[in-house]
Design a protein around this motif. Structure first.
Motif, PDB file in Angstrom:
ATOM      1  N   LYS A 208      81.968  -9.556  57.016  1.00  0.00           N
ATOM      2  CA  LYS A 208      83.399  -9.305  57.197  1.00  0.00           C
ATOM      3  C   LYS A 208      83.698  -7.822  57.371  1.00  0.00           C
ATOM      4  CE  LYS A 208      86.283  -9.951  53.682  1.00  0.00           C
ATOM      5  NZ  LYS A 208      87.197 -10.616  52.723  1.00  0.00           N
ATOM      6  N   PHE A 209      83.026  -6.962  56.591  1.00  0.00           N
ATOM      7  CA  PHE A 209      83.352  -5.539  56.607  1.00  0.00           C
ATOM      8  C   PHE A 209      82.451  -4.733  57.547  1.00  0.00           C
ATOM      9  CE2 PHE A 209      84.903  -6.916  52.373  1.00  0.00           C
ATOM     10  CZ  PHE A 209      86.235  -6.586  52.554  1.00  0.00           C
ATOM     11  N   THR A 210      81.702  -5.409  58.429  1.00  0.00           N
ATOM     12  CA  THR A 210      80.818  -4.722  59.365  1.00  0.00           C
ATOM     13  C   THR A 210      81.255  -5.026  60.797  1.00  0.00           C
ATOM     14  OG1 THR A 210      78.948  -4.876  57.828  1.00  0.00           O
ATOM     15  CG2 THR A 210      78.429  -4.408  60.127  1.00  0.00           C
ATOM     16  N   GLU A 211      81.527  -3.981  61.572  1.00  0.00           N
ATOM     17  CA  GLU A 211      81.940  -4.154  62.962  1.00  0.00           C
ATOM     18  C   GLU A 211      80.825  -3.790  63.938  1.00  0.00           C
ATOM     19  OE1 GLU A 211      84.679  -5.575  63.670  1.00  0.00           O
ATOM     20  OE2 GLU A 211      85.490  -5.558  61.634  1.00  0.00           O
ATOM     21  N   GLN A 212      79.932  -2.900  63.548  1.00  0.00           N
ATOM     22  CA  GLN A 212      78.816  -2.491  64.397  1.00  0.00           C
ATOM     23  C   GLN A 212      77.559  -2.396  63.548  1.00  0.00           C
ATOM     24  OE1 GLN A 212      80.039   1.234  66.115  1.00  0.00           O
ATOM     25  NE2 GLN A 212      81.140   0.250  67.817  1.00  0.00           N
ATOM     26  N   GLY A 213      76.413  -2.588  64.213  1.00  0.00           N
ATOM     27  CA  GLY A 213      75.144  -2.498  63.493  1.00  0.00           C
ATOM     28  C   GLY A 213      74.639  -3.862  63.086  1.00  0.00           C
ATOM     29  N   GLY A 214      74.458  -4.068  61.782  1.00  0.00           N
ATOM     30  CA  GLY A 214      73.907  -5.347  61.368  1.00  0.00           C
ATOM     31  C   GLY A 214      73.937  -5.554  59.866  1.00  0.00           C
ATOM     32  N   VAL A 215      73.390  -6.683  59.475  1.00  0.00           N
ATOM     33  CA  VAL A 215      73.321  -7.103  58.078  1.00  0.00           C
ATOM     34  C   VAL A 215      71.876  -7.510  57.791  1.00  0.00           C
ATOM     35  CG1 VAL A 215      74.096  -8.803  56.384  1.00  0.00           C
ATOM     36  CG2 VAL A 215      75.720  -7.878  58.054  1.00  0.00           C
ATOM     37  N   GLU A 216      71.404  -7.142  56.627  1.00  0.00           N
ATOM     38  CA  GLU A 216      70.028  -7.469  56.252  1.00  0.00           C
ATOM     39  C   GLU A 216      69.996  -8.039  54.837  1.00  0.00           C
ATOM     40  OE1 GLU A 216      65.934  -5.103  56.630  1.00  0.00           O
ATOM     41  OE2 GLU A 216      67.108  -4.401  54.908  1.00  0.00           O
ATOM     42  N   LEU A 217      69.204  -9.091  54.664  1.00  0.00           N
ATOM     43  CA  LEU A 217      68.891  -9.621  53.334  1.00  0.00           C
ATOM     44  C   LEU A 217      67.401  -9.411  53.106  1.00  0.00           C
ATOM     45  CD1 LEU A 217      69.328 -11.250  50.720  1.00  0.00           C
ATOM     46  CD2 LEU A 217      68.977 -13.332  52.073  1.00  0.00           C
ATOM     47  N   ARG A 218      67.071  -8.668  52.071  1.00  0.00           N
ATOM     48  CA  ARG A 218      65.651  -8.443  51.749  1.00  0.00           C
ATOM     49  C   ARG A 218      65.388  -8.940  50.334  1.00  0.00           C
ATOM     50  NH1 ARG A 218      61.408  -5.749  53.884  1.00  0.00           N
ATOM     51  NH2 ARG A 218      59.716  -5.219  52.450  1.00  0.00           N
ATOM     52  N   ILE A 219      64.329  -9.734  50.189  1.00  0.00           N
ATOM     53  CA  ILE A 219      63.959 -10.299  48.890  1.00  0.00           C
ATOM     54  C   ILE A 219      62.591  -9.733  48.512  1.00  0.00           C
ATOM     55  CG2 ILE A 219      63.631 -12.417  47.566  1.00  0.00           C
ATOM     56  CD1 ILE A 219      65.195 -13.869  49.761  1.00  0.00           C
ATOM     57  N   GLU A 220      62.511  -9.114  47.335  1.00  0.00           N
ATOM     58  CA  GLU A 220      61.273  -8.472  46.919  1.00  0.00           C
ATOM     59  C   GLU A 220      61.232  -8.392  45.396  1.00  0.00           C
ATOM     60  OE1 GLU A 220      61.610  -4.701  48.796  1.00  0.00           O
ATOM     61  OE2 GLU A 220      63.366  -4.083  47.649  1.00  0.00           O
ATOM     62  N   PRO A 221      60.038  -8.228  44.830  1.00  0.00           N
ATOM     63  CA  PRO A 221      59.963  -8.021  43.382  1.00  0.00           C
ATOM     64  C   PRO A 221      60.744  -6.768  42.989  1.00  0.00           C
ATOM     65  CG  PRO A 221      57.802  -8.508  44.294  1.00  0.00           C
ATOM     66  CD  PRO A 221      58.708  -8.269  45.466  1.00  0.00           C
ATOM     67  N   ALA A 222      61.502  -6.862  41.924  1.00  0.00           N
ATOM     68  CA  ALA A 222      62.355  -5.743  41.520  1.00  0.00           C
ATOM     69  C   ALA A 222      61.521  -4.642  40.878  1.00  0.00           C
ATOM     70  CB  ALA A 222      63.420  -6.234  40.549  1.00  0.00           C
ATOM     71  N   ASP A 223      61.884  -3.406  41.177  1.00  0.00           N
ATOM     72  CA  ASP A 223      61.294  -2.232  40.526  1.00  0.00           C
ATOM     73  C   ASP A 223      61.738  -2.230  39.068  1.00  0.00           C
ATOM     74  OD1 ASP A 223      60.488   0.220  39.618  1.00  0.00           O
ATOM     75  OD2 ASP A 223      61.115   1.307  41.415  1.00  0.00           O
ATOM     76  N   GLU A 224      60.787  -2.268  38.156  1.00  0.00           N
ATOM     77  CA  GLU A 224      61.123  -2.382  36.735  1.00  0.00           C
ATOM     78  C   GLU A 224      62.053  -1.273  36.263  1.00  0.00           C
ATOM     79  OE1 GLU A 224      57.778  -2.741  34.230  1.00  0.00           O
ATOM     80  OE2 GLU A 224      56.964  -4.528  35.222  1.00  0.00           O
ATOM     81  N   ASP A 225      61.944  -0.101  36.862  1.00  0.00           N
ATOM     82  CA  ASP A 225      62.781   1.020  36.434  1.00  0.00           C
ATOM     83  C   ASP A 225      64.240   0.848  36.851  1.00  0.00           C
ATOM     84  OD1 ASP A 225      60.535   2.176  35.380  1.00  0.00           O
ATOM     85  OD2 ASP A 225      60.103   3.378  37.173  1.00  0.00           O
ATOM     86  N   ARG A 226      64.494  -0.053  37.816  1.00  0.00           N
ATOM     87  CA  ARG A 226      65.852  -0.195  38.341  1.00  0.00           C
ATOM     88  C   ARG A 226      66.515  -1.493  37.900  1.00  0.00           C
ATOM     89  NH1 ARG A 226      66.404   1.418  44.527  1.00  0.00           N
ATOM     90  NH2 ARG A 226      68.550   1.569  43.762  1.00  0.00           N
ATOM     91  N   VAL A 227      65.785  -2.349  37.202  1.00  0.00           N
ATOM     92  CA  VAL A 227      66.363  -3.620  36.782  1.00  0.00           C
ATOM     93  C   VAL A 227      67.398  -3.389  35.691  1.00  0.00           C
ATOM     94  CG1 VAL A 227      65.889  -5.865  35.723  1.00  0.00           C
ATOM     95  CG2 VAL A 227      64.273  -4.900  37.371  1.00  0.00           C
ATOM     96  N   PRO A 228      68.631  -3.851  35.879  1.00  0.00           N
ATOM     97  CA  PRO A 228      69.654  -3.677  34.827  1.00  0.00           C
ATOM     98  C   PRO A 228      69.254  -4.395  33.546  1.00  0.00           C
ATOM     99  CG  PRO A 228      70.654  -4.356  36.919  1.00  0.00           C
ATOM    100  CD  PRO A 228      69.175  -4.519  37.078  1.00  0.00           C
TER     101      PRO A 228
END
Length: 563
Positions: free
Chosen positions: A126-146
């Motif tokens: 909805k909020f993108t008019e140019q470019g693109g959208v990406e979904l990436r699924i990967e193991p989370a970096d332990e240092d960044r997991v809330p």
């Protein structure tokens, strides 16, 4: 509040739908357009109500989860089928990437996970008019997991939704998760929306044992990340892992890139095995693309079948997806099928051609065909189907809920003949054309509802089909009407009414020996877990929720009045 909000909306949607169909052909094109806009706006309001109720259930601790083993490949097929058309319409690229270290299955609530991803990806588009959208699924970096996503102590995945859209200013980044909030008033006015999606998504993520974070640069885009444990905390021991499904989708074999801005190559079949009561049975879904809407309905329906039998011994249900009529014909020639789901909207009349081929083949004449059209059965190109007199068990269906129920009935029966067809012959018409469909003409219905608007709307639908309609404002008045008019063929019973509610009235009618078999359809705005079971336990023959879809209502009345 579900009842209070949905009840007025029920009559609004029904009457707008009746006007938009213009059955008597006395409205101008502009008036029909107005009615269509009213129906569309009412549908948007219904979605808002559903979002508010979802948020209320979460905040009240009343949202129940169904934790199960979720196939990541099937989840990505759903994402592709849902969002590639949307991004194509806006000329955006759409990429779905999975890291090779990501497991093939998760233990979580499939429906709620899809709801969160749907909200995140919808916002990105909805909020993108140019470019693109990406979904990436990967193991989370332990240092960044809330910290909220560390509760289970197990491995965590990161679902990152990145867009090149308008972005969010730093001072507004946290506020977008508030209920009814967008980044600022200008954004809200330009893009619309309720601001509930992210709020609901964050709450659901917490219930799933995870968390959502956001990063953004104004004018350059945003990244929303769902951190989700591979197994929801306290659920791994309670869930029995399903048999690993064999996936033959061309895109599923690439562990790193799914899409990369291109259409996925059509796959001949997508096989899905679940334990079932018989030796392995096949359900063929024929539609225009792999992983389409009908395939999702079929998978959902098969998932509700009793899970018993030995998959290793070949028991269960196998869903086969054929892309187009030609591939379906080849599949039927080599793989006997118990039931066929056919998309009537296939291009160039391919659906009718496939049905003709099946009728010419003696071995396929007894195979039930559940034919679905999103345009309804009144479209001109469905007339040959309505008039068809072949020996196959053809059922024309317009509602997805009804399609799902018929799949469960057919795939759960011991033999095809055990299932009463929705119609013994193809429909002779459409609910919107009384000149073609007179199967209900002369029958008598009692509509019980304390809301005059609903009485008026539902009466209008039934009378359009030539039915005689009696009305009662509560359960006590319904009993009186039944005593005065013993020839009533079916009762449409509201649940929440003064003096005597629908549950009590239904039970009282069932206590009368002469009315023990009288069809009673519960029509109610109560759509919470357990409402259906409570209605059926009181003696109702069937159950439908408000806002009522006119096609679905007529279909259920026909089913109850079938010989």
């Amino acid at each position: 509040m579900s009842h209070e909000l949905r009840t007025p909306l029920n009559s609004l949607l029904i009457l707008a739908q009746l006007l938009a169909q213009n059955p008597t052909r006395n409205l101008t094109a502009k008036q029909v357009e107005y009615a269509g806009i009213i129906h569309s706006a009412g549908s948007d309001l219904l979605q808002l109500i559903n979002d508010i109720l979802d948020l209320s259930k979460v905040e009240a601790g009343k949202m129940d989860l169904t934790v199960e083993t979720v196939s990541l490949a099937r989840l990505l097929d759903y994402v592709e089928a849902t969002f590639r058309p949307l991004t194509s319409q806006k000329s955006l690229s759409f990429v779905v990437r999975t890291s090779p270290e990501v497991p093939s299955e998760l233990v979580t609530d499939d429906y709620r996970l899809r709801q969160v991803l749907r909200n995140l990806l919808s916002n990105a588009v909805k909020f993108t008019e140019q470019g693109g959208v990406e979904l990436r699924i990967e193991p989370a970096d332990e240092d960044r997991v809330p910290e909220l996503a560390r509760r289970g102590g197990g491995p965590v995945l990161a679902f990152r939704v990145t867009d090149t859209g308008i972005g969010i200013a730093p001072q507004h980044l946290e506020s977008v998760f508030g209920a009814f909030q967008q980044a600022d008033g200008t954004t809200s006015r330009k893009y619309g929306g309720t601001g509930l999606g992210l709020s609901i998504s964050r709450e659901i993520a917490y219930l799933l044992g995870g968390a959502i974070t956001a990063e953004s640069t104004l004018g350059k885009g945003s990244t929303f990340t769902l951190y989700l444990p591979i197994a929801r905390p306290d659920s791994a021991d309670a869930v029995t892992t399903r048999t690993q499904r064999e996936l033959q989708d061309a895109g599923a074999s690439d562990p790193d890139v799914r899409g990369a801005g291109r259409e996925p190559e059509p796959a001949a079949t997508t096989l899905s095995a679940l334990p079932g009561p018989l030796r392995r049975r096949r359900l063929l879904v024929v539609e225009a693309r792999p992983g389409g809407l009908l395939s999702l309905v079929a998978e959902n329906a098969v998932g509700d079948l009793p899970r018993y039998g030995d998959p290793a011994a070949g028991d269960g249900v196998e869903i086969i997806t054929a892309v187009g009529a030609q591939e379906a014909a080849a599949t039927l020639a080599t793989n006997p099928c118990h039931c066929v789901i056919l998309d009537l909207d296939l291009p160039d009349g391919a659906a009718a051609s496939l049905l003709e081929e099946m009728e010419r083949d003696p071995s396929l004449q007894g195979v039930p065909v559940l034919a679905h059209s999103s345009r309804g059965t009144a479209a001109p190109d469905t007339r040959p189907l309505r008039e068809r007199n072949g020996s196959g068990l053809l059922e024309l269906i317009t509602g997805l809920d009804e399609l799902r129920e018929r799949i469960v009935l057919h795939m759960g029966a011991d033999r095809p003949g055990d299932v009463l067809p929705l119609v013994h012959r193809p429909d002779t018409g459409s609910p919107w054309d009384p000149d073609l469909d007179r199967s209900l003409a002369g029958r008598t219905a009692l509509v019980v509802d304390d809301d005059d608007r609903n009485l008026y709307a539902i009466t209008g639908i039934l009378e359009l089909h030539g039915m005689r309609v009696l009305q009662a404002e509560n359960g006590r008045a319904a009993l009186e009407a039944l005593a005065l008019h013993p020839g009533i063929d079916v009762i449409l019973m509201d649940v929440m009414m003064p003096e005597m509610d629908g549950y009590t009235a239904t039970a009282a009618i069932r206590a009368m020996p002469e009315h023990s078999g009288l069809p009673i359809i519960a029509v109610t705005a109560k759509a919470m877990i357990g409402d259906r079971e409570k209605s059926l336990a009181s003696g109702a023959s069937d159950y439908i929720t408000k806002p009522v879809d006119a096609d679905e209502l007529i279909g259920r009345v026909k089913r109850q009045l079938a010989p």
